[in-house]
Design a protein around this motif. Structure first.
Motif, PDB file in Angstrom:
ATOM      1  N   ARG A 202       0.837  -1.203   0.000  1.00  0.00           N
ATOM      2  CA  ARG A 202       0.000   0.000   0.000  1.00  0.00           C
ATOM      3  C   ARG A 202       0.873   1.254   0.000  1.00  0.00           C
ATOM      4  N   PRO A 203       0.814   2.032  -1.088  1.00  0.00           N
ATOM      5  CA  PRO A 203       1.663   3.235  -1.179  1.00  0.00           C
ATOM      6  C   PRO A 203       1.298   4.322  -0.193  1.00  0.00           C
ATOM      7  N   ILE A 204       0.129   4.205   0.454  1.00  0.00           N
ATOM      8  CA  ILE A 204      -0.261   5.215   1.441  1.00  0.00           C
ATOM      9  C   ILE A 204       0.793   5.368   2.519  1.00  0.00           C
ATOM     10  N   TYR A 205       1.501   4.263   2.829  1.00  0.00           N
ATOM     11  CA  TYR A 205       2.492   4.312   3.898  1.00  0.00           C
ATOM     12  C   TYR A 205       3.719   5.142   3.523  1.00  0.00           C
ATOM     13  N   SER A 206       3.892   5.412   2.229  1.00  0.00           N
ATOM     14  CA  SER A 206       5.002   6.257   1.788  1.00  0.00           C
ATOM     15  C   SER A 206       4.523   7.630   1.316  1.00  0.00           C
ATOM     16  N   GLY A 207       3.303   7.977   1.694  1.00  0.00           N
ATOM     17  CA  GLY A 207       2.806   9.309   1.399  1.00  0.00           C
ATOM     18  C   GLY A 207       2.031   9.447   0.105  1.00  0.00           C
TER      19      GLY A 207
END
Length: 247
Positions: A202-207
């Motif tokens: 999940r790219p959310i964890y990298s902003g």
């Protein structure tokens, strides 16, 4: 729903129809038949000729999928069962009624697809503006309707998962280690290999937020560095998930 049923019962009373049963998938969309147990039951009863007529308040209450509508009506037609809509005034026992039924079915599907397209456009525009495109995510709390803020205790679990996977290269071992530590997911569930993989991709964890696999820079703080995220994607064999620092 209750008002519609009342109108249907009144229609039956006025036309001397005896009500065999009421088939109502309450709270379930009419976009398909697969997830509608009452619709399935209706079609099964139709095959057993348990009734002669199906009466609906509106055709979209029966189905909004033209493919499903056609298949269901074919079943009814084969068993000599008429379909009547009391608000659209057609009766499939007649040739003209079947034509109207087909036209209304096509219109219903068109309207459903237009709504779906509009929803997708809105979601894509939100992603482009860096606004939230997800619901509950481990590591974050919802912050209004447009963003998220870091949940410090949950963020520690996310960091543990990334670090542990980089060490073990094994989803099963990482899930086992999380459970041994007493960690749980957002809703209290134990970790499984598939849930670990979901978090790791999940790219959310990298902003970043994601829409249809395309990452968009979000308006929220990152928990995992982009380089670490990309390192994990390479280990997972997911080159399509690699992020750039500036998109």
């Amino acid at each position: 729903m209750a008002a519609q049923e009342a109108q249907l019962r009144e229609y039956c009373r006025m036309h001397n129809y005896q009500v065999f049963d009421v088939y109502a998938d309450k709270g379930i969309s009419g976009k398909d038949i697969i997830n509608r147990p009452q619709m399935k039951r209706l079609l099964q009863d139709a095959k057993q000729n348990k009734f002669d007529v199906v009466i609906v308040w509106k055709l979209t209450r029966f189905s909004r999928s033209l493919v499903d509508l056609t298949a269901a009506c074919d079943t009814l037609d084969r068993h000599g069962i008429s379909l009547i809509s009391i608000t659209e005034v057609f009766d499939s026992s007649t040739t003209s009624g079947r034509l109207v039924r087909s036209i209304l079915g096509a219109i219903a599907q068109f309207e459903r697809e237009v709504v779906s397209d509009n929803v997708k456009l809105v979601a894509q525009e939100r992603a482009r503006r860096g606004l939230r495109t997800c619901s509950d995510v481990l590591g974050y709390d919802l912050n209004g309707k447009d963003s998220v803020s870091i949940n410090e205790s949950e963020a520690k679990i996310v960091c543990f998962i990334y670090d542990d996977y980089l060490r073990t290269h094994n989803l099963s071992k990482t899930s086992e280690h999380c459970n041994n530590e007493g960690f749980t997911g957002k809703r209290g569930a134990k970790f499984k290999p598939w849930s670990i993989q979901t978090i790791l991709t999940r790219p959310i964890y990298s902003g970043y937020y994601s829409f249809h696999g395309i990452p968009y820079k979000g308006n929220h703080a990152a928990i995992i560095d982009v380089d670490k995220f990309n390192q994990v994607q390479k280990l997972l064999g997911r080159p399509e998930n690699l992020l750039e620092r500036d998109i």
